[in-house]
Design an enzyme around this catalytic site. Structure first.
Site, PDB file in Angstrom:
ATOM      1  N   HIS A  94       2.721   4.050 -15.114  1.00  0.00           N
ATOM      2  CA  HIS A  94       3.623   3.229 -13.848  1.00  0.00           C
ATOM      3  C   HIS A  94       2.360   2.937 -13.108  1.00  0.00           C
ATOM      4  CE1 HIS A  94       7.214   4.146 -15.362  1.00  0.00           C
ATOM      5  NE2 HIS A  94       7.274   5.629 -15.360  1.00  0.00           N
ATOM      6  N   HIS A 119      -1.519   7.082  -5.363  1.00  0.00           N
ATOM      7  CA  HIS A 119      -1.301   5.930  -6.400  1.00  0.00           C
ATOM      8  C   HIS A 119      -1.649   4.569  -5.569  1.00  0.00           C
ATOM      9  CE1 HIS A 119       2.837   6.872  -5.223  1.00  0.00           C
ATOM     10  NE2 HIS A 119       2.960   5.366  -5.414  1.00  0.00           N
ATOM     11  N   HIS A 121      -0.318   0.318  -6.067  1.00  0.00           N
ATOM     12  CA  HIS A 121       0.561  -0.970  -6.539  1.00  0.00           C
ATOM     13  C   HIS A 121      -0.144  -2.076  -6.481  1.00  0.00           C
ATOM     14  CE1 HIS A 121       4.149   1.756  -6.498  1.00  0.00           C
ATOM     15  NE2 HIS A 121       3.548   2.334  -5.651  1.00  0.00           N
ATOM     16  N   HIS A 145      -0.367   4.390  -1.573  1.00  0.00           N
ATOM     17  CA  HIS A 145       0.283   5.595  -1.196  1.00  0.00           C
ATOM     18  C   HIS A 145      -0.299   6.729  -1.373  1.00  0.00           C
ATOM     19  CE1 HIS A 145       4.027   2.487  -1.925  1.00  0.00           C
ATOM     20  NE2 HIS A 145       3.493   2.104  -1.048  1.00  0.00           N
ATOM     21  N   THR A 226       9.904   4.285  -3.933  1.00  0.00           N
ATOM     22  CA  THR A 226       9.896   2.780  -4.154  1.00  0.00           C
ATOM     23  C   THR A 226       9.816   2.646  -5.757  1.00  0.00           C
ATOM     24  OG1 THR A 226       7.655   2.444  -4.412  1.00  0.00           O
ATOM     25  CG2 THR A 226       8.743   1.806  -2.254  1.00  0.00           C
ATOM     26  N   THR A 227      10.191   3.848  -6.470  1.00  0.00           N
ATOM     27  CA  THR A 227      10.343   3.823  -7.891  1.00  0.00           C
ATOM     28  C   THR A 227      11.421   5.019  -7.943  1.00  0.00           C
ATOM     29  OG1 THR A 227       8.679   5.805  -7.884  1.00  0.00           O
ATOM     30  CG2 THR A 227       7.821   3.659  -8.310  1.00  0.00           C
TER      31      THR A 227
END
Length: 355
Positions: A94, A119, A121, A145, A226-227
């Site tokens: 992801h 991680h 995005h 994040h 957010t996931t």
């Protein structure tokens, strides 16, 4: 075994063998994706919280902001990781994830929050806007994040993840600009984690160097992961000031990774791994700083625009006052031109009167 039992077992095995392929786990092991049948619009079907309350990300704008003088600067403990250790960098299918040591934690929140991982995005090379949070409608190139869990109350992140304020996430907005040597300590190793499940050990560094200037200026609100599973358990800290990375660094992030494993017959580039803005509801966003409102489309603060407008009105008033003064002075000077002139009516000479 009785014949009837054997026959029943055979029927059962035959039924299992004839189950449709969709019932099997996806080859790449993902239970959710960002697009397609298992994409963001369908998350709520498997993960009810994704369609529930307090969802993230959100747009941070003036109507929802409230200055909060009680928001003090955070203290980043253990962020400068010892050089004799190593980080584990992995492609989790992801995002690209960097696992963090347990002696790294935050102070300045209601509880102690211990770091677990960070991680990113991002978007794609053709539409390079991939931040999750936006500010006044503006989306940034990417977002970092740093995830922590409430270690005062819970033994691990799994236990804390579905508890109110069980998690605390630091969000760093990233925009295209100058080369960033600190982020390159991650980006330079992306080629080693190209596919899902791949990982590499990399040298440690000071995680605090990934944070922006003036980290004491931030937005704070209660939201969610957010996931999936989208638990509304996150105390968000979104830093006001973005960091920059170069065009080359951004392109590396957008093109280096895949959602799928190396042996997947249908490889999918890891792009657009961000969730759209969610409904804000009745929440408030607390700000640790006095917000300066920017008028959309101008890039200028409301205060500056009001000052310019006031100066313009004042200038017009001065011009009008000067014009009125000149007009009155001119009118007065015309009256002054007649002063000292004596009017004597015509007197007929007596000689003319007696002619």
């Amino acid at each position: 075994m009785p014949v009837g039992s054997l026959r029943a077992a055979a029927v059962l095995l035959l039924g299992i063998a004839q189950l449709p392929p969709s019932s099997a786990a996806p080859r790449n092991g993902s239970k959710w994706t960002y697009v397609g049948a298992d994409g963001e619009r369908s998350w709520f079907k498997k993960y009810p919280s994704c369609g529930g309350r307090l969802q993230s990300p959100i747009d941070l704008h003036g109507d929802t902001l409230q200055y909060d003088a009680s928001l003090t600067p955070l203290e980043f403990q253990g962020y400068n990781v010892s050089a004799d250790k190593q980080f584990n960098l992995t492609n989790d299918g992801h995002s690209v994830r960097l696992n963090l040591p347990p002696d790294m934690y935050l102070q300045g929140l209601p509880s102690r929050y211990t770091a677990t991982q960070l991680h990113l995005h991002w978007g794609n090379r053709n539409d390079p806007y991939g931040s999750e949070h936006t500010v006044g409608g503006k989306q940034f190139a990417a977002e970092l994040h740093i995830v922590h869990y409430n270690s005062d109350s819970y033994p691990d992140i799994s236990t804390a993840s579905n508890k109110s304020e069980g998690l605390a996430v630091l969000a760093v907005l990233i925009e295209k600009g100058y080369f960033n040597p600190y982020y390159d300590r991650i980006f330079s190793f992306l080629r080693y984690v190209k596919y899902k499940g791949q990982n590499v050990r990399i040298p440690t560094f000071n995680i605090e160097e990934l944070l922006p200037e003036k980290p004491a200026e931030y937005y704070r609100y209660r939201g969610s992961l957010t996931t999936p599973p989208c638990y509304p358990s996150v105390l968000w800290t979104v830093f006001r000031n973005p960091v920059t990375i170069s065009q080359e660094q951004l392109l590396a992030l957008q093109t280096a990774l895949y959602f799928t494993r190396a042996d997947d017959p249908a490889p999918r580039e890891m792009i657009n791994n961000f969730r759209p803005i969610q409904n804000f509801g009745v929440r408030l966003v607390h700000a640790s700083f006095q917000e300066v409102q920017i008028l959309p489309g101008t890039g200028l603060s409301v205060g500056i625009i009001l000052s310019v407008a006031l100066a313009g009105v004042l200038g017009i008033c001065i011009v009008l006052a000067v014009c009125i003064w000149f007009f009155r002075r001119k009118k007065g000077s015309k009256k002054g031109d007649n002063k000292g002139v004596i009017y004597n009516p015509a007197i007929k000479m007596e000689t003319e009167a007696h002619a």
